[in-house]
Design a protein around this motif. Sequence first.
Motif, PDB file in Angstrom:
ATOM      1  N   GLU A  46       0.821  -1.189   0.240  1.00 22.45           N
ATOM      2  CA  GLU A  46       0.083   0.048   0.056  1.00 22.45           C
ATOM      3  C   GLU A  46       0.700   1.437   0.134  1.00 22.45           C
ATOM      4  O   GLU A  46       0.507   2.145  -0.706  1.00 22.45           O
ATOM      5  CB  GLU A  46      -0.946  -0.079   1.457  1.00 22.45           C
ATOM      6  N   VAL A  47       2.161   1.145   0.964  1.00 22.71           N
ATOM      7  CA  VAL A  47       2.841   2.315   0.769  1.00 22.71           C
ATOM      8  C   VAL A  47       3.405   2.829  -0.754  1.00 22.71           C
ATOM      9  O   VAL A  47       3.323   3.597  -1.174  1.00 22.71           O
ATOM     10  CB  VAL A  47       3.947   2.091   1.730  1.00 22.71           C
ATOM     11  N   ARG A  62       9.793  13.622  -7.060  1.00 26.89           N
ATOM     12  CA  ARG A  62      10.544  12.883  -7.098  1.00 26.89           C
ATOM     13  C   ARG A  62      11.199  12.447  -5.788  1.00 26.89           C
ATOM     14  O   ARG A  62      11.078  13.082  -4.920  1.00 26.89           O
ATOM     15  CB  ARG A  62      11.909  13.071  -8.136  1.00 26.89           C
ATOM     16  N   LEU A  63      11.809  11.209  -5.859  1.00 27.97           N
ATOM     17  CA  LEU A  63      12.378  10.821  -4.368  1.00 27.97           C
ATOM     18  C   LEU A  63      14.072  10.656  -4.877  1.00 27.97           C
ATOM     19  O   LEU A  63      14.454  10.359  -5.977  1.00 27.97           O
ATOM     20  CB  LEU A  63      11.993   9.309  -4.247  1.00 27.97           C
ATOM     21  N   GLY A  64      14.745  11.079  -4.016  1.00 23.69           N
ATOM     22  CA  GLY A  64      16.315  10.987  -4.161  1.00 23.69           C
ATOM     23  C   GLY A  64      16.931  12.049  -3.330  1.00 23.69           C
ATOM     24  O   GLY A  64      16.255  12.565  -2.204  1.00 23.69           O
TER      25      GLY A  64
ATOM     26  N   PRO B  17      13.739   3.643  -7.088  1.00 13.55           N
ATOM     27  CA  PRO B  17      12.899   2.749  -7.379  1.00 13.55           C
ATOM     28  C   PRO B  17      11.593   2.369  -6.320  1.00 13.55           C
ATOM     29  O   PRO B  17      11.995   2.705  -5.161  1.00 13.55           O
ATOM     30  CB  PRO B  17      13.543   1.338  -7.501  1.00 13.55           C
ATOM     31  N   LEU B  18      10.723   2.076  -6.759  1.00  6.90           N
ATOM     32  CA  LEU B  18       9.586   1.732  -5.917  1.00  6.90           C
ATOM     33  C   LEU B  18       9.221   0.211  -5.857  1.00  6.90           C
ATOM     34  O   LEU B  18       8.596  -0.186  -6.677  1.00  6.90           O
ATOM     35  CB  LEU B  18       8.273   2.539  -6.400  1.00  6.90           C
ATOM     36  N   CYS B  19      10.215  -0.431  -5.184  1.00  3.11           N
ATOM     37  CA  CYS B  19      10.186  -1.870  -5.015  1.00  3.11           C
ATOM     38  C   CYS B  19      10.488  -2.235  -3.872  1.00  3.11           C
ATOM     39  O   CYS B  19      10.749  -1.403  -2.869  1.00  3.11           O
ATOM     40  CB  CYS B  19      10.919  -2.557  -6.325  1.00  3.11           C
ATOM     41  N   ALA B  25      18.364  -2.493  -5.571  1.00  6.56           N
ATOM     42  CA  ALA B  25      18.210  -2.221  -6.878  1.00  6.56           C
ATOM     43  C   ALA B  25      18.951  -1.129  -7.306  1.00  6.56           C
ATOM     44  O   ALA B  25      19.479  -1.299  -8.690  1.00  6.56           O
ATOM     45  CB  ALA B  25      16.623  -2.084  -7.041  1.00  6.56           C
ATOM     46  N   MET B  26      19.010  -0.091  -6.620  1.00  5.17           N
ATOM     47  CA  MET B  26      19.607   1.159  -6.745  1.00  5.17           C
ATOM     48  C   MET B  26      21.277   1.033  -7.042  1.00  5.17           C
ATOM     49  O   MET B  26      21.960   1.376  -7.935  1.00  5.17           O
ATOM     50  CB  MET B  26      19.372   2.329  -6.146  1.00  5.17           C
ATOM     51  N   ALA B  27      21.716   0.201  -5.931  1.00  8.26           N
ATOM     52  CA  ALA B  27      22.932  -0.124  -5.926  1.00  8.26           C
ATOM     53  C   ALA B  27      23.608  -0.872  -6.992  1.00  8.26           C
ATOM     54  O   ALA B  27      24.552  -0.628  -7.246  1.00  8.26           O
ATOM     55  CB  ALA B  27      23.420  -0.628  -4.384  1.00  8.26           C
TER      56      ALA B  27
END
Lengths: 173, 147
Positions: A46-47, A62-64, B17-19, B25-27
């Motif tokens: 859900e998140v 964005r995320l970062g 990433p959204l996982c 995954a990013m690394a």
Amino acid sequence: MLTEYSIPHRLDHHDLQLLAALQKGLPRVSRPYQTLGQRLGCSEEEVIERIHALQKQGIIKRLGVIVRHRKVGYEANAMVVWDIPDFLVKELGERLSQLDFVTLCYRRPRHGQAWPYNLFCMIHGQDRKTVEAQIAEANRSCQLTVYPSAVLFSRRCFKQRGARYALNQDTES
Amino acid sequence: MNDLDRIIINGLQGGFPLCKRPYEAMARNLGITESSLLDGLSSLLDRGLLTRFGPLFHAEKMGGTFSLVAMEVPSERFDEVATLVNSFPEVAHNYERDHILNMWFVIATEHPERKDEVLRGIESLTHIKPIDLPKIKEYFVGLRLEV
């Protein structure tokens, strides 16, 4: 003045809780969305779905990493402004924003003779010389040299912090 | 800054990433391990090179108001006026710039009405009229600072 952002988007209670939790940053653990879910009483899936939806709506851009420019060696920053005829400002703004070194680009209102400019951009660079060369390149490649313009380098920074939002106090721990 | 700092800053400006295991995954994309990514991020935050690792919000879409404000401040009053302006918690950034309009700051408020209160408050404290320059349109730029 009416701007493109005059209508606030509707966010439900869960979105607000999630945004408040995210404001402190993404947890630095293997499964950060699971950790957020545990804090908020919902599942990892859900998140992820909610963040995805908030990104699609543009509420999260964005995320970062959010970098402190001066600390990473970007010592010079210039606000560059032009007075562009209204019918051309969209086209030239879009072109200007494509340049690698332009970090922000806006159309803003003019303010009489004291401030006749309507197109704004920010250029961050390692030093003043580099930024000056970039401004020259922007003027040349976007054909902006014919318009009145000004370059405002920063001299001192008095206050720098990100904006914070008092979203939902009951999630603050 | 070391090589790991640069890899992380350059690699993590464009999205995340959204996982389930986004750091892993990013690394992998960056050619480093998950634990060096996590440690490197913590170190960048501890040393103040990053203000945050997480979301960049769109203030207006959250119902807030952001505005850029300029003031013409006599040079002998600059520090005094800066202190007064910065005493408002809604003032997020404040720069001295080389122009007749020499003080430039951002006002970020949750409600549009509050912005006008802050502007009036600044004027009555400093006796200088702030010029409000809200954005009419934002032209999208990707964030690509190379370090």
